[in-house]
Motif scaffolding. Structure first.
Motif, PDB file in Angstrom:
ATOM      1  N   GLY A  65       0.810  -1.215   0.000  1.00 23.92           N
ATOM      2  CA  GLY A  65       0.000   0.000   0.000  1.00 23.92           C
ATOM      3  C   GLY A  65       0.843   1.263   0.000  1.00 23.92           C
ATOM      4  O   GLY A  65       0.567   2.216  -0.737  1.00 23.92           O
ATOM      5  N   LEU A 114      -0.723   4.703  -1.628  1.00 21.35           N
ATOM      6  CA  LEU A 114      -1.983   4.870  -0.914  1.00 21.35           C
ATOM      7  C   LEU A 114      -1.822   5.676   0.375  1.00 21.35           C
ATOM      8  O   LEU A 114      -2.781   6.278   0.851  1.00 21.35           O
ATOM      9  N   GLN A 140      -4.880   5.437   4.219  1.00 19.29           N
ATOM     10  CA  GLN A 140      -5.732   4.783   3.230  1.00 19.29           C
ATOM     11  C   GLN A 140      -5.447   3.286   3.158  1.00 19.29           C
ATOM     12  O   GLN A 140      -6.361   2.475   2.988  1.00 19.29           O
ATOM     13  N   THR A 141      -4.173   2.909   3.299  1.00 22.09           N
ATOM     14  CA  THR A 141      -3.814   1.490   3.281  1.00 22.09           C
ATOM     15  C   THR A 141      -4.512   0.747   4.408  1.00 22.09           C
ATOM     16  O   THR A 141      -5.094  -0.331   4.204  1.00 22.09           O
ATOM     17  N   VAL A 181      -8.328   0.526   3.628  1.00 20.93           N
ATOM     18  CA  VAL A 181      -8.644  -0.480   2.599  1.00 20.93           C
ATOM     19  C   VAL A 181      -8.433  -1.884   3.153  1.00 20.93           C
ATOM     20  O   VAL A 181      -9.263  -2.779   2.926  1.00 20.93           O
ATOM     21  N   GLY A 209     -11.388  -4.640   3.733  1.00 21.40           N
ATOM     22  CA  GLY A 209     -11.276  -5.904   2.999  1.00 21.40           C
ATOM     23  C   GLY A 209     -11.364  -7.140   3.874  1.00 21.40           C
ATOM     24  O   GLY A 209     -11.625  -8.236   3.379  1.00 21.40           O
ATOM     25  N   SER A 223      -7.365  -6.843  -1.087  1.00 25.16           N
ATOM     26  CA  SER A 223      -7.994  -5.537  -1.315  1.00 25.16           C
ATOM     27  C   SER A 223      -6.962  -4.447  -1.530  1.00 25.16           C
ATOM     28  O   SER A 223      -7.111  -3.588  -2.402  1.00 25.16           O
ATOM     29  N   VAL A 224      -5.894  -4.484  -0.736  1.00 26.84           N
ATOM     30  CA  VAL A 224      -4.834  -3.479  -0.868  1.00 26.84           C
ATOM     31  C   VAL A 224      -4.134  -3.619  -2.218  1.00 26.84           C
ATOM     32  O   VAL A 224      -3.860  -2.628  -2.906  1.00 26.84           O
ATOM     33  N   ARG A 234      -5.289  -4.792  -5.036  1.00 22.04           N
ATOM     34  CA  ARG A 234      -6.153  -4.282  -6.112  1.00 22.04           C
ATOM     35  C   ARG A 234      -6.214  -2.751  -6.102  1.00 22.04           C
ATOM     36  O   ARG A 234      -6.242  -2.106  -7.147  1.00 22.04           O
ATOM     37  N   GLU A 235      -6.260  -2.176  -4.908  1.00 20.40           N
ATOM     38  CA  GLU A 235      -6.423  -0.726  -4.776  1.00 20.40           C
ATOM     39  C   GLU A 235      -5.207   0.041  -5.286  1.00 20.40           C
ATOM     40  O   GLU A 235      -5.333   1.174  -5.750  1.00 20.40           O
ATOM     41  N   THR A 236      -4.022  -0.547  -5.226  1.00 16.20           N
ATOM     42  CA  THR A 236      -2.819   0.168  -5.666  1.00 16.20           C
ATOM     43  C   THR A 236      -2.832   0.478  -7.160  1.00 16.20           C
ATOM     44  O   THR A 236      -2.200   1.443  -7.604  1.00 16.20           O
TER      45      THR A 236
END
Length: 439
Positions: free
Chosen positions: A33, A38, A42-43, A46, A50, A307-308, A310-312
Motif C-alpha cells: 500500500g 496509498l 488509506q492502506t 482499505v 477488505g 484488497s490493498v 487491487r487498490e494500488t
C-alpha cells in the motif's frame, strides 16, 4: 518498484522465515500500500474494509472445527484406529504396511477429488476425516507432507480440468471474463486447454508420493485439539450417530451450499442423539473454534491483503511493463505472463477470486503476442491454479494444514506450502508454458 511484486515477496520471505503468516500478510499489505502511493491511512482503511470479505468462510471453518471435535468425542476415531491396526498387524509386516498406505492414499485422492466435482463440498471433509486418522498415519510412519500434497492435488486438479461441480463454476468464470475482455470462447474447449497443466499436477503428485516423501517419518501419538485425554468410551449407538451426522452434514452442505448450515446440522444430530452431551456442547464448540482459529484468521487477513493489492492499481502497471519487456517473443511473453500470474495468485490465494484480474491482464496481452484462444485459456487457468496449489493464504493449503496439524505436529509453511509449491507450482508453470506454446 512494482507494489504487487514487492508486497508478495515481503509476505513470502517473512512466511519462510517462520514469521506467522497473519503477520506476514499484514506487513506485506502495508508495504504494498505504501509503495503503491496509498499512504498509511488509506492502506489501513482499505485493508480493514477488505477483512470482511472472508468473514463467512472464517465462521464456516470455526463451526466445522467444532463438528470435528464433536465427532472425536463419539469414539469413531478409536474404532478407525483399531480397524486399521488389525489390518496392518503388530508384526511390522512390510507388505501389509505398504498396502495400507496405498489404500489410504487412494481413498484420500478419491475423497478430495470428489469434493470438487461429484459432491461439491470443497474442504468441508478435512476437519471431519483427517484428525481421526492421524494416529493411523503415525502407526504406518506416513510422512504428512505426502498427505498434504495428496489433498491439495485433489482440491485443485479436478476443478481446473473437469467441467462439473466447482469445475463448472471455474470454467464459467474463465469464459465470462475472457468474453468481457474481448475474446469469446466455447466452454467445451477449456478442458482441452487445461489438459497439459493437469498432467503437470499428476506428475508432481507422483514424484511427491513415490520419491520425495516415501521414507518413514516419526510423529508422537498426541491427542488432537479438543479430544479427551482418557481413552474414548463408545457404543454402537454413538458410532452410528457419528456416521449419520457426517452423512447429514455432507447432504446439507450439497443442498444448501453453506458450510455453516451443514456444520450446525451435524452438531444438532450429535446432540439430539445424545452422543454429545448438552453440558459438553459449549466446551466442544470452544475447542473446535480453537483448532480452526488459525485458518480463519489467515483467510480474513488474506482478504484484506488482496484488497490493498487491487487498490494500488499496480497490477495494470505490471502488464504494461511486461508488454514492453517481451516484445515479439511468444516464449518470453508466456513465461512472464505466468510469472505475473504466480505473484498475483500467491498473494491473493484463490484462483476463483483472481481469474477476473488475470483475465483482464492476459487476454489483451495474449492477443497482442499472437497466442491462440486455447493458449490464452491455458495461461489464465494455469495462473489461477498456481495460487490455489501453493499459496500460504489458499484454502487448498490451509485446509490440509488444519486437519494435519490437529495434534500440533504439522507446520503450515514448511510442511504444506513448500511441498505443494515445489511439487505442483513448478510442474504447473512448466506444463502451462508448454501448453501455451503448442496450442
Amino acid at each position: 518498484m512494482n507494489a504487487v511484486l514487492v508486497a508478495v515477496m515481503v509476505m513470502l520471505v517473512l512466511s519462510l522465515a517462520r514469521v506467522h503468516v497473519v503477520l506476514a500478510l499484514t506487513i506485506g499489505a502495508l508495504t504494498g500500500g505504501l509503495l503503491g502511493g496509498l499512504g498509511i491511512e488509506q492502506t489501513v482503511t482499505v485493508f480493514s474494509e477488505g477483512l470482511g470479505g472472508s468473514a463467512t468462510v472464517a465462521l464456516s471453518y470455526a463451526l466445522l472445527g467444532a463438528f470435528a471435535v464433536a465427532i472425536a468425542r463419539t469414539g469413531l476415531p478409536e474404532v478407525m484406529v483399531n480397524l486399521v491396526t488389525k489390518m496392518v498387524g503388530r508384526n511390522s509386516d512390510t507388505k501389509k504396511v505398504v498396502l495400507s498406505k496405498a489404500l489410504i492414499f487412494f481413498l484420500l485422492v478419491l475423497v478430495s477429488s470428489f469434493s470438487q466435482n461429484v459432491v461439491p463440498i470443497h474442504i468441508a471433509f478435512i476437519p471431519i476425516l483427517i484428525p481421526p486418522i492421524l494416529k493411523i498415519l503415525n502407526e504406518l510412519g506416513v510422512d504428512r507432507r505426502a498427505i498434504a500434497t495428496i489433498i491439495t492435488f485433489g482440491l485443485t486438479a479436478p476443478y481446473i480440468f473437469l467441467p462439473y461441480g466447482f469445475g463448472a463454476i471455474f470454467h464459467g468464470i474463465i469464459a465470462d471474463n475472457m468474453k468481457e475482455n474481448g475474446l469469446a470462447i466455447d466452454l467445451a474447449t477449456i478442458p482441452k486447454a487445461m489438459a497439459l497443466p493437469t498432467v503437470g499436477l499428476v506428475v508432481g503428485l507422483l514424484i511427491a508420493v513415490l520419491f520425495t516423501y516415501r521414507k518413514k517419518r516419526t510423529y508422537e501419538n498426541r491427542n488432537i485439539v479438543g479430544a479427551q485425554a482418557e481413552k474414548q468410551v463408545y457404543t454402537k449407538w454413538t458410532i452410528g450417530a457419528a456416521i449419520v451426522s457426517i452423512v447429514v452434514t455432507l447432504v446439507v452442505q450439497t443442498m444448501s451450499e453453506s458450510m455453516i448450515i451443514a456444520a450446525l446440522a451435524g452438531l444438532v444430530v450429535l446432540i439430539g442423539s445424545g452422543s454429545l452431551k448438552w453440558r459438553e456442547a459449549d466446551n466442544v464448540v470452544t475447542e473446535g473454534m480453537k483448532m480452526m482459529a488459525f485458518i480463519s484468521f489467515v483467510m480474513l487477513t488474506a482478504s484484506g491483503f488482496a484488497s490493498v493489492i487491487r487498490e494500488t492499481g499496480h497490477v495494470d502497471l505490471l502488464v504494461s511493463q511486461t508488454a514492453m519487456i517481451v516484445g515479439d517473443s511468444k516464449a518470453a511473453a508466456a513465461l512472464l505472463m505466468l510469472g505475473i500470474g504466480l505473484f498475483v495468485t500467491m498473494g491473493i490465494g484463490s484462483s476463483f477470486a483472481t481469474i477476473p484480474i488475470i483475465a483482464t491482464l492476459f487476454v489483451p496481452l495474449g492477443m497482442e503476442a499472437g497466442f491462440s484462444a486455447l493458449a490464452i485459456i491455458s495461461l489464465i487457468g494455469t495462473a489461477g491454479a498456481l495460487g490455489d496449489a501453493g499459496a500460504p493464504a489458499s484454502d487448498s493449503t490451509l485446509g490440509p494444514t488444519a486437519g494435519l496439524n490437529a495434534d500440533k505436529q504439522h507446520n503450515h509453511i514448511w510442511d504444506t506450502c513448500v511441498p505443494t509449491f515445489i511439487h505442483f507450482n513448478i510442474p504447473l508453470f512448466v506444463f502451462g508454458w508448454i501448453a501455451a506454446m503448442v496450442l
